[in-house]
Design a protein around this motif. Sequence first.
Motif, short mmCIF file in Angstrom:
data_model
loop_
_atom_site.label_atom_id
_atom_site.label_comp_id
_atom_site.label_asym_id
_atom_site.label_seq_id
_atom_site.Cartn_x
_atom_site.Cartn_y
_atom_site.Cartn_z
N GLY A 149 0.70 -1.06 0.08
CA GLY A 149 -0.03 -0.11 -0.22
C GLY A 149 0.82 0.89 -0.43
N GLY A 150 2.37 1.38 0.40
CA GLY A 150 3.61 1.99 0.36
C GLY A 150 3.58 2.86 -0.52
N LYS A 151 3.84 1.91 -1.07
CA LYS A 151 4.80 2.03 -2.73
C LYS A 151 2.99 2.27 -4.12
CE LYS A 151 8.29 -1.88 -2.85
NZ LYS A 151 7.84 -1.86 -1.68
N SER A 169 3.86 27.29 5.00
CA SER A 169 4.85 26.79 5.17
C SER A 169 4.52 24.87 4.34
CB SER A 169 2.90 25.81 6.45
OG SER A 169 3.49 24.66 6.92
N ALA A 170 5.69 24.52 5.20
CA ALA A 170 6.02 23.78 4.61
C ALA A 170 5.57 21.54 5.28
CB ALA A 170 6.68 23.20 3.46
N GLN A 171 5.06 21.14 4.52
CA GLN A 171 5.30 19.10 5.35
C GLN A 171 5.96 18.37 4.15
OE1 GLN A 171 1.60 18.45 6.70
NE2 GLN A 171 1.95 16.72 7.42
N PHE A 172 6.53 17.48 4.75
CA PHE A 172 6.38 15.98 4.53
C PHE A 172 6.11 14.76 5.32
CE2 PHE A 172 8.69 18.61 1.71
CZ PHE A 172 9.09 18.24 -0.09
N GLU A 173 5.68 13.66 5.06
CA GLU A 173 5.66 12.60 5.93
C GLU A 173 5.85 11.67 5.12
OE1 GLU A 173 1.11 11.29 7.88
OE2 GLU A 173 1.12 13.00 5.90
N GLU A 174 5.68 10.58 6.14
CA GLU A 174 6.19 9.17 5.49
C GLU A 174 4.95 7.87 6.77
OE1 GLU A 174 7.23 9.06 2.91
OE2 GLU A 174 8.61 10.79 2.28
N THR A 175 4.70 7.23 6.01
CA THR A 175 4.31 6.26 7.42
C THR A 175 5.58 5.57 6.97
OG1 THR A 175 2.25 6.19 5.84
CG2 THR A 175 3.17 3.93 7.31
N VAL A 176 6.02 4.35 8.36
CA VAL A 176 7.09 4.55 9.38
C VAL A 176 6.67 2.89 9.96
CG1 VAL A 176 9.71 4.27 9.89
CG2 VAL A 176 8.23 6.17 8.88
N LEU A 177 7.66 2.25 9.30
CA LEU A 177 7.59 0.56 10.04
C LEU A 177 9.28 0.82 11.22
CD1 LEU A 177 6.59 -2.29 10.45
CD2 LEU A 177 8.07 -3.05 8.86
N PRO A 182 14.56 2.49 11.32
CA PRO A 182 12.98 2.69 10.65
C PRO A 182 12.91 2.02 9.36
CG PRO A 182 14.63 4.88 11.40
CD PRO A 182 14.74 4.07 11.46
N GLU A 183 11.94 2.21 7.95
CA GLU A 183 11.72 0.96 7.38
C GLU A 183 10.99 2.43 6.77
OE1 GLU A 183 9.79 -1.78 4.55
OE2 GLU A 183 10.75 -2.85 6.62
N ILE A 184 10.73 3.64 5.69
CA ILE A 184 9.65 4.13 5.28
C ILE A 184 9.24 3.33 4.27
CG2 ILE A 184 9.63 6.10 4.17
CD1 ILE A 184 12.09 7.37 4.79
N LEU A 185 7.49 2.84 4.21
CA LEU A 185 6.55 2.16 3.55
C LEU A 185 6.56 3.04 2.16
CD1 LEU A 185 4.36 0.59 6.28
CD2 LEU A 185 7.14 -0.36 5.11
N THR A 186 6.10 4.22 2.16
CA THR A 186 5.56 5.34 1.50
C THR A 186 6.30 5.99 0.76
OG1 THR A 186 5.43 7.21 3.57
CG2 THR A 186 3.78 5.88 2.23
N LYS A 187 7.35 4.88 -0.48
CA LYS A 187 8.13 5.20 -1.19
C LYS A 187 8.13 4.04 -2.38
CE LYS A 187 12.78 2.82 0.87
NZ LYS A 187 13.76 3.23 1.70
N ILE A 188 8.76 4.74 -3.63
CA ILE A 188 8.68 2.93 -4.14
C ILE A 188 9.94 2.52 -4.24
CG2 ILE A 188 8.75 2.86 -7.18
CD1 ILE A 188 6.70 5.36 -7.00
#
Length: 257
Positions: free
Chosen positions: A16-18, A237-245, A251-257
Amino acid sequence: MYKYYTEEEIEILREGGKKLAWIMNELEKSLKIGMTVNEIENKARELIKEVGAEAATVGYTPQGASFPFPSAVCTSINNGVAHGISKGNDYLLKNGDVVSLDIVIKYKGLFVDVCRTYGVGKLSQEDRELIATAREVTTQAILAAQIGNTTEDIGRVAEETARNFGFDTIKELGGHGVGHKIHDKPFIPSAPNLGVENVKIEEGMVLAIEPIISAGDWRIIDGNDGYLLNTRDGSKSAQFEETVLITKSGPEILTKI
């Protein structure tokens, strides 16, 4: 050790993250001067459907809200901090706009969450620095999400990184657990000493890490749509967000290809 997710669920979250990362990449390609925010919404819905997921925020009513959120994507522009409604929004993107897009999808019963900030057309040097700093703040906050550290450690690193570049973090908003729910425990502050529960980071947690930064005053005010929040002083304002395991190896970033 408390088992947060089965191996099968972790693989679903990775998948799902990909898919969500791909959606964001496609949205970035589509952004252009003269595009309406409603067109961003429509494109996001098409892409979410294409990957076989659901727009998790449509119809979702967070605590304290007076009506369900109507959009698949939260679009917050320039002094908009978070949670801007996209559906029916006829704002036209302009040269120099700083645009944050925040999307949660539900894929095979589990939630993944991401935010990216993009520039439209030619940006000022300060706005380019704002976006670059927001990316670095999130990167460093994620690196702090190590087993044995705490949620306050993440907030401390986020604030220190932002201030090192001449910006500051928005204190009233922060990250959260995600996966089984859109918003789950623990709350992840974007600064230390805010009086919130300080939770130890454990293996198997899935966290949405999302510090937001401001070019000026970090305090926020209500916007004009029932959900949007703006910077109090009108600064961008600015923001980056990742879903991380959280894993033993980091930490493993799930929201990346």
